[in-house]
Design an enzyme around this catalytic site. Sequence first.
Site, PDB file in Angstrom:
ATOM      1  N   CYS A 185       0.859  -1.186   0.000  1.00  0.00           N
ATOM      2  CA  CYS A 185       0.000   0.000   0.000  1.00  0.00           C
ATOM      3  C   CYS A 185       0.894   1.234   0.000  1.00  0.00           C
ATOM      4  O   CYS A 185       2.079   1.136  -0.356  1.00  0.00           O
ATOM      5  CB  CYS A 185      -0.986  -0.017   1.176  1.00  0.00           C
ATOM      6  SG  CYS A 185      -0.223   0.073   2.809  1.00  0.00           S
ATOM      7  N   ASP A 229      -8.137   4.006   1.115  1.00  0.00           N
ATOM      8  CA  ASP A 229      -7.175   4.382   2.144  1.00  0.00           C
ATOM      9  C   ASP A 229      -7.941   4.886   3.373  1.00  0.00           C
ATOM     10  O   ASP A 229      -8.640   5.900   3.286  1.00  0.00           O
ATOM     11  CB  ASP A 229      -6.281   5.492   1.571  1.00  0.00           C
ATOM     12  CG  ASP A 229      -5.143   5.839   2.503  1.00  0.00           C
ATOM     13  OD1 ASP A 229      -5.193   5.440   3.683  1.00  0.00           O
ATOM     14  OD2 ASP A 229      -4.206   6.511   2.052  1.00  0.00           O
ATOM     15  N   CYS A 272      -1.433   0.979   7.408  1.00  0.00           N
ATOM     16  CA  CYS A 272      -2.873   0.734   7.561  1.00  0.00           C
ATOM     17  C   CYS A 272      -3.329  -0.534   6.825  1.00  0.00           C
ATOM     18  O   CYS A 272      -3.700  -1.529   7.451  1.00  0.00           O
ATOM     19  CB  CYS A 272      -3.689   1.921   7.059  1.00  0.00           C
ATOM     20  SG  CYS A 272      -3.455   3.425   8.028  1.00  0.00           S
ATOM     21  N   ARG A 273      -3.305  -0.501   5.478  1.00  0.00           N
ATOM     22  CA  ARG A 273      -3.907  -1.604   4.711  1.00  0.00           C
ATOM     23  C   ARG A 273      -2.988  -2.806   4.535  1.00  0.00           C
ATOM     24  O   ARG A 273      -3.410  -3.950   4.784  1.00  0.00           O
ATOM     25  CB  ARG A 273      -4.344  -1.084   3.333  1.00  0.00           C
ATOM     26  CG  ARG A 273      -5.483  -0.093   3.397  1.00  0.00           C
ATOM     27  CD  ARG A 273      -5.658   0.651   2.090  1.00  0.00           C
ATOM     28  NE  ARG A 273      -4.538   1.539   1.820  1.00  0.00           N
ATOM     29  CZ  ARG A 273      -4.366   2.270   0.729  1.00  0.00           C
ATOM     30  NH1 ARG A 273      -5.268   2.196  -0.230  1.00  0.00           N
ATOM     31  NH2 ARG A 273      -3.341   3.069   0.587  1.00  0.00           N
ATOM     32  N   SER A 274      -1.761  -2.589   4.074  1.00  0.00           N
ATOM     33  CA  SER A 274      -0.928  -3.767   3.765  1.00  0.00           C
ATOM     34  C   SER A 274      -0.504  -4.569   5.007  1.00  0.00           C
ATOM     35  O   SER A 274      -0.373  -5.798   4.893  1.00  0.00           O
ATOM     36  CB  SER A 274       0.272  -3.397   2.890  1.00  0.00           C
ATOM     37  OG  SER A 274       1.109  -2.451   3.490  1.00  0.00           O
ATOM     38  N   ASN A 315       2.314   1.471   4.323  1.00  0.00           N
ATOM     39  CA  ASN A 315       2.639   0.204   5.009  1.00  0.00           C
ATOM     40  C   ASN A 315       2.339   0.287   6.507  1.00  0.00           C
ATOM     41  O   ASN A 315       3.027  -0.336   7.328  1.00  0.00           O
ATOM     42  CB  ASN A 315       4.103  -0.216   4.772  1.00  0.00           C
ATOM     43  CG  ASN A 315       4.433  -1.655   5.184  1.00  0.00           C
ATOM     44  OD1 ASN A 315       5.544  -1.964   5.582  1.00  0.00           O
ATOM     45  ND2 ASN A 315       3.470  -2.549   5.111  1.00  0.00           N
TER      46      ASN A 315
HETATM   47  P1  4NP Z   1      -1.779   2.886   4.084  1.00  0.00           P
HETATM   48  O1  4NP Z   1      -2.391   4.245   4.668  1.00  0.00           O
HETATM   49  O2  4NP Z   1      -1.241   3.214   2.697  1.00  0.00           O
HETATM   50  O3  4NP Z   1      -2.942   1.965   4.032  1.00  0.00           O
HETATM   51  O4  4NP Z   1      -0.691   2.445   5.045  1.00  0.00           O
HETATM   52  C1  4NP Z   1      -1.638   5.415   4.766  1.00  0.00           C
HETATM   53  C2  4NP Z   1      -0.839   5.640   5.863  1.00  0.00           C
HETATM   54  C3  4NP Z   1      -0.124   6.813   5.975  1.00  0.00           C
HETATM   55  C4  4NP Z   1      -0.200   7.756   4.985  1.00  0.00           C
HETATM   56  C5  4NP Z   1      -1.000   7.533   3.889  1.00  0.00           C
HETATM   57  C6  4NP Z   1      -1.708   6.364   3.769  1.00  0.00           C
HETATM   58  N1  4NP Z   1       0.522   8.972   5.098  1.00  0.00           N
HETATM   59  O5  4NP Z   1       0.308   9.858   4.267  1.00  0.00           O
HETATM   60  O6  4NP Z   1       1.343   9.124   6.004  1.00  0.00           O
END
Ligand code: 4NP
Length: 145
Positions: A7, A118, A12-14, A10
């Site tokens: 994702c 997201d 939240c989702r992955s 790294n």
């Molecule tokens: P992820 O979510 O891609 O599912 O881990 C996010 C976590 C942090 C950020 C963006 C998306 N960020 O902008 O810091």
Amino acid sequence: MKILMVCLGNICRSPLAEGIMRHLANTKGLNWEIDSAGTGNWHVGHSPDHRSVKEAKKNGVDISGLRGRQFQIADFDTFDLIYVMDRSNYTDVLRKARNNADKAKVHFLLPEQQEVPDPWFDDALFAPVYKMIYKACENIADQQQ
Ligand code: 4NP
């Protein structure tokens, strides 16, 4: 089978996808290697987001020990399958592909190139995101064994 979940951050989702896929593989007796990575580098070394940790824990999956890392070109060599959560992850990973064999490893986690949203800015998304990822991982485990 070696599977990498990707994702953006790294956190939240992955990490959810990694934890769920590992949990299902273990349940089904599949000797798979699962990992996750982010296309971005902001959260390298960080624990998963507490909302992902909580949602996973509620469902009997412990992802608290995972740590963020950034996707690297060598991942194309290590992994058989690379699953991305959304279109921007897809574009970012494909941009790093060196050849068609690398490109062929990259797939959307959800069928028909649907995106896992997201949840970073929306607490209410963590539960539906968990369910989406769980169902997709179940399909992968059922298809590949
Ligand atoms: P992820 O979510 O891609 O599912 O881990 C996010 C976590 C942090 C950020 C963006 C998306 N960020 O902008 O810091």
